[in-house]
Design a protein around this motif. Sequence first.
Motif, mmCIF file in Angstrom:
data_model
loop_
_atom_site.group_PDB
_atom_site.id
_atom_site.type_symbol
_atom_site.label_atom_id
_atom_site.label_comp_id
_atom_site.label_asym_id
_atom_site.label_seq_id
_atom_site.Cartn_x
_atom_site.Cartn_y
_atom_site.Cartn_z
ATOM 1 N N LYS A 1 0.828 -1.211 0.000
ATOM 2 C CA LYS A 1 0.000 0.000 0.000
ATOM 3 C C LYS A 1 0.868 1.269 0.000
ATOM 4 N N LEU A 2 1.855 1.290 -0.870
ATOM 5 C CA LEU A 2 2.787 2.416 -0.944
ATOM 6 C C LEU A 2 2.054 3.730 -1.184
ATOM 7 N N GLU A 3 1.182 3.765 -2.157
ATOM 8 C CA GLU A 3 0.544 5.026 -2.526
ATOM 9 C C GLU A 3 -0.460 5.485 -1.469
ATOM 10 N N GLU A 4 -1.187 4.545 -0.867
ATOM 11 C CA GLU A 4 -2.167 4.923 0.150
ATOM 12 C C GLU A 4 -1.496 5.550 1.365
ATOM 13 N N HIS A 5 -0.408 4.964 1.817
ATOM 14 C CA HIS A 5 0.319 5.544 2.953
ATOM 15 C C HIS A 5 0.920 6.897 2.588
ATOM 16 N N MET A 6 1.430 7.017 1.354
ATOM 17 C CA MET A 6 2.015 8.288 0.943
ATOM 18 C C MET A 6 0.954 9.376 0.880
ATOM 19 N N ASP A 7 -0.219 9.047 0.377
ATOM 20 C CA ASP A 7 -1.300 10.033 0.334
ATOM 21 C C ASP A 7 -1.666 10.492 1.746
ATOM 22 N N ARG A 8 -1.690 9.551 2.692
ATOM 23 C CA ARG A 8 -2.017 9.937 4.069
ATOM 24 C C ARG A 8 -0.918 10.811 4.663
ATOM 25 N N LEU A 9 0.343 10.528 4.339
ATOM 26 C CA LEU A 9 1.436 11.372 4.812
ATOM 27 C C LEU A 9 1.289 12.790 4.274
ATOM 28 N N ILE A 10 0.941 12.917 3.012
ATOM 29 C CA ILE A 10 0.768 14.246 2.414
ATOM 30 C C ILE A 10 -0.394 14.979 3.085
ATOM 31 N N GLU A 11 -1.461 14.260 3.410
ATOM 32 C CA GLU A 11 -2.579 14.870 4.130
ATOM 33 C C GLU A 11 -2.138 15.342 5.522
ATOM 34 N N SER A 12 -1.303 14.556 6.188
ATOM 35 C CA SER A 12 -0.787 14.945 7.504
ATOM 36 C C SER A 12 0.093 16.185 7.407
ATOM 37 N N LEU A 13 0.915 16.259 6.368
ATOM 38 C CA LEU A 13 1.755 17.433 6.152
ATOM 39 C C LEU A 13 0.898 18.679 5.956
ATOM 40 N N THR A 14 -0.161 18.537 5.175
ATOM 41 C CA THR A 14 -1.058 19.670 4.961
ATOM 42 C C THR A 14 -1.703 20.101 6.267
ATOM 43 N N TYR A 15 -2.163 19.146 7.045
ATOM 44 C CA TYR A 15 -2.804 19.446 8.334
ATOM 45 C C TYR A 15 -1.835 20.174 9.267
ATOM 46 N N ALA A 16 -0.585 19.716 9.318
ATOM 47 C CA ALA A 16 0.422 20.296 10.217
ATOM 48 C C ALA A 16 1.072 21.552 9.647
ATOM 49 N N LYS A 17 0.689 21.919 8.418
ATOM 50 C CA LYS A 17 1.224 23.116 7.763
ATOM 51 C C LYS A 17 2.749 23.049 7.621
ATOM 52 N N ILE A 18 3.224 21.874 7.239
ATOM 53 C CA ILE A 18 4.646 21.676 6.959
ATOM 54 C C ILE A 18 4.813 21.519 5.451
ATOM 55 N N VAL A 19 5.656 22.333 4.862
ATOM 56 C CA VAL A 19 5.929 22.271 3.418
ATOM 57 C C VAL A 19 7.201 21.453 3.226
ATOM 58 N N ILE A 20 7.070 20.297 2.605
ATOM 59 C CA ILE A 20 8.203 19.372 2.529
ATOM 60 C C ILE A 20 9.201 19.752 1.441
ATOM 61 N N GLY A 21 8.756 20.388 0.374
ATOM 62 C CA GLY A 21 9.681 20.744 -0.693
ATOM 63 C C GLY A 21 10.050 19.588 -1.595
ATOM 64 N N MET A 22 9.264 18.510 -1.582
ATOM 65 C CA MET A 22 9.451 17.372 -2.479
ATOM 66 C C MET A 22 8.107 17.069 -3.132
ATOM 67 N N SER A 23 8.152 16.612 -4.371
ATOM 68 C CA SER A 23 6.921 16.179 -5.020
ATOM 69 C C SER A 23 6.537 14.800 -4.494
ATOM 70 N N ARG A 24 5.295 14.427 -4.728
ATOM 71 C CA ARG A 24 4.844 13.099 -4.323
ATOM 72 C C ARG A 24 5.701 12.020 -4.988
ATOM 73 N N ALA A 25 6.002 12.214 -6.261
ATOM 74 C CA ALA A 25 6.823 11.237 -6.982
ATOM 75 C C ALA A 25 8.213 11.137 -6.372
ATOM 76 N N GLU A 26 8.793 12.259 -5.979
ATOM 77 C CA GLU A 26 10.117 12.233 -5.350
ATOM 78 C C GLU A 26 10.068 11.533 -3.998
ATOM 79 N N MET A 27 8.988 11.729 -3.252
ATOM 80 C CA MET A 27 8.847 11.057 -1.959
ATOM 81 C C MET A 27 8.741 9.553 -2.142
ATOM 82 N N ILE A 28 7.976 9.139 -3.144
ATOM 83 C CA ILE A 28 7.846 7.709 -3.420
ATOM 84 C C ILE A 28 9.182 7.124 -3.870
ATOM 85 N N ASP A 29 9.860 7.816 -4.783
ATOM 86 C CA ASP A 29 11.144 7.307 -5.287
ATOM 87 C C ASP A 29 12.160 7.150 -4.163
#
Length: 311
Positions: free
Chosen positions: A46-74
Amino acid sequence: MSSRIAYVNGAFIPESEASISIRDLGFVYGDSVFDTWRTFGGKLFKLEEHMDRLIESLTYAKIVIGMSRAEMIDATVDLVARNLPMLRSNEDYWVTFRVTGGLQNFDGEPARNLGPTVIIDCIPIPLRARAPFFKHGIDARLTDRCRIAPGAISPNAKTNNYLNMILAQKEISADFPGAWALMPDHKGNIAEGAGCNFFVVRNGAVFTPTTECVLAGVSRQVAIDLCDGLNIPIHEQDLSFDEAFDAQEAFFTSTSLCVCPVATLNGKPYPSGAPGPVTKQIMDGFAKLVGMDYVDQYLSFLSDGPASTGL
């Protein structure tokens, strides 16, 4: 190569050399979020499902990671590949992606926060500590300490603020070694186990708390989908202690446990066993979905030692 590798701010380095600043906001204030995968046979589930939830958590916490979703997965996939040679026979990894708010700034000093701290690491699943749960089932114990109310912090954001759950587990472990803490919500209904979702089986139907007060676990959703596919009635609703106590079966779900039977609640055995017949159907469906007998994997590490949650 004898040392596992960690990803720290864009670099792959030996885990033993990984570090963060004492001024990191994740350490100082808990200004951080994370998500965790597990592997099955070395492959991320469930790589993509967990990554989507991480991105949602980042948005909630107002943390800008500076990486694209594809870069995070890679980066995650690359790290697992680098660590596979260190994986011992029949073991699998917990893979955790953490992001903090970066470095703390001080009044009158040059700005030092140049962006978030990004860490990905792999550690072996605690198969030895948790193997007894798959032979005997889990002893779940309701705590007096309730889950943080959703009006304070959303339960659907995976933050590093786990003190609420850790204290609940410590309090249960002090009185009932090897038991797993089960927390109520702020309304007095069942919420979730420390780090896992809770289900009961009543008259052939499965019930689990809504996501109003609990994390929408990825493995929780897998169990719900399996129920649908197996034509097992599934209900998401408030779950009182009495309803849970009088059920015929119960089980926990989590990334590492997958689906694990609960044998007793506050010392009272569930009459249909651990696992009961409905729970066993869901466990078998989970094993088929991931392509391996995860229960057998746990039991292959069974010893005479005590069970431990790992929390």
